[in-house]
Enzyme design. Structure first.
Site, short mmCIF file in Angstrom:
data_model
loop_
_atom_site.label_atom_id
_atom_site.label_comp_id
_atom_site.label_asym_id
_atom_site.label_seq_id
_atom_site.Cartn_x
_atom_site.Cartn_y
_atom_site.Cartn_z
N HIS A 293 0.81 -1.23 0.00
CA HIS A 293 0.00 0.00 0.00
C HIS A 293 0.84 1.27 0.00
O HIS A 293 0.36 2.34 0.35
CB HIS A 293 -0.95 0.00 1.20
CG HIS A 293 -1.99 -1.07 1.14
ND1 HIS A 293 -2.72 -1.49 2.23
CD2 HIS A 293 -2.42 -1.83 0.10
CE1 HIS A 293 -3.55 -2.46 1.86
NE2 HIS A 293 -3.38 -2.70 0.58
N THR B 59 -3.42 -9.06 10.57
CA THR B 59 -4.28 -8.58 9.49
C THR B 59 -5.55 -9.40 9.49
O THR B 59 -5.52 -10.61 9.69
CB THR B 59 -3.60 -8.64 8.11
OG1 THR B 59 -4.58 -8.37 7.10
CG2 THR B 59 -2.94 -9.96 7.84
N ASN C 141 -3.02 -13.65 15.49
CA ASN C 141 -4.06 -12.63 15.55
C ASN C 141 -4.91 -12.86 16.80
O ASN C 141 -5.28 -14.00 17.07
CB ASN C 141 -4.95 -12.71 14.29
CG ASN C 141 -5.69 -11.41 14.03
OD1 ASN C 141 -6.41 -10.92 14.90
ND2 ASN C 141 -5.51 -10.85 12.85
#
Ligand SMILES: [Zn+2]
Length: 228
Positions: free
Chosen positions: A104, A174, A199
């Protein structure tokens, strides 16, 4: 051993980087999905740059955390290592990571809309908003990918290539809901990699993971390094 690590906002959360989803009083009346777009920038580059200038100041004050440091250490330990990140904050690089694919872009990069020059600009706060190109004084934009824009082709193709060619693929912080973060771990798995997820929450990747650690990034990654 070919190690690939994919990181998202969760790894930077422990450095105090907000997700920019409307918690801070200063900017909470704005939706990032309405500021981080080519249309918003065209209409009001000053407003968009003020938002990025504020974010850059927060990031400049933050420090890389244990998660970033462990990822950087892995790069030293394994010769065939690559990090693929969705984050734009540059904290991985500040922790020492060099083999980084940025899906990104990077919030410290600027790109000239007039001459196409692209360079790093680390000054915070920016002396002039919107900032001007050092080469031609044209209007600069942040070197990040906005909503509705395609990802950088080189970074994307490299990320796919690395995912197809992995022994261990580690997904950290993520939610893996959006393309291509949702897809890369599954490609790695399909091609024979062991898939490890770190996570605190379950994600769409969880059912496919060989090992799933319900931990924050730093703690989870420490356990992963003991497994490798
Ligand atoms: Zn220029």
């Amino acid at each position: 051993m070919k190690i690939r690590v994919l990181t998202g906002a969760g790894i930077s959360a422990e450095s105090g980087i907000p997700t920019f989803r409307g918690k801070d009083g200063l900017w909470n009346k704005y939706d990032p999905a309405e500021l981080a777009t080519p249309e918003a920038f065209e209409q009001n580059p000053k407003l968009v740059w003020e938002w990025y200038d504020w974010r850059r100041q927060l990031i400049a004050k933050a420090q890389p955390n244990e998660g970033h440091r462990i990822v950087a250490k892995m790069e030293e330990l394994f010769s065939d290592f690559w990090l693929i990140t969705q984050n734009v904050d540059g904290l991985h690089q500040r922790a020492g990571s060099k083999k980084v694919i940025e899906l990104h872009g990077n919030i410290w990069k600027v790109r000239c809309l007039n001459c196409g020059a692209e360079y790093y600009e680390y000054t915070t706060p920016l002396p002039e908003i919107p900032p001007k190109c050092r080469e031609c004084s044209g209007l600069l934009r942040p070197g990040v990918v906005w909503f509705g824009e395609s990802l950088p082709v080189d970074a994307l193709s490299k990320a796919y290539e690395l995912s197809q060619n992995a022994d261990v693929f580690i997904v950290v912080g993520t939610s893996a809901l959006v393309y291509p973060a949702a897809e890369l771990p599954l490609i790695a798995k399909r091609e024979g990699a062991k898939l490890i997820e770190v996570n605190p929450e379950e994600t769409p990747i969880t059912p496919y993971a060989d090992y799933s650690l319900r931990e924050k990034a730093g703690e989870g990654l420490r356990k992963v390094t003991e497994m490798l």
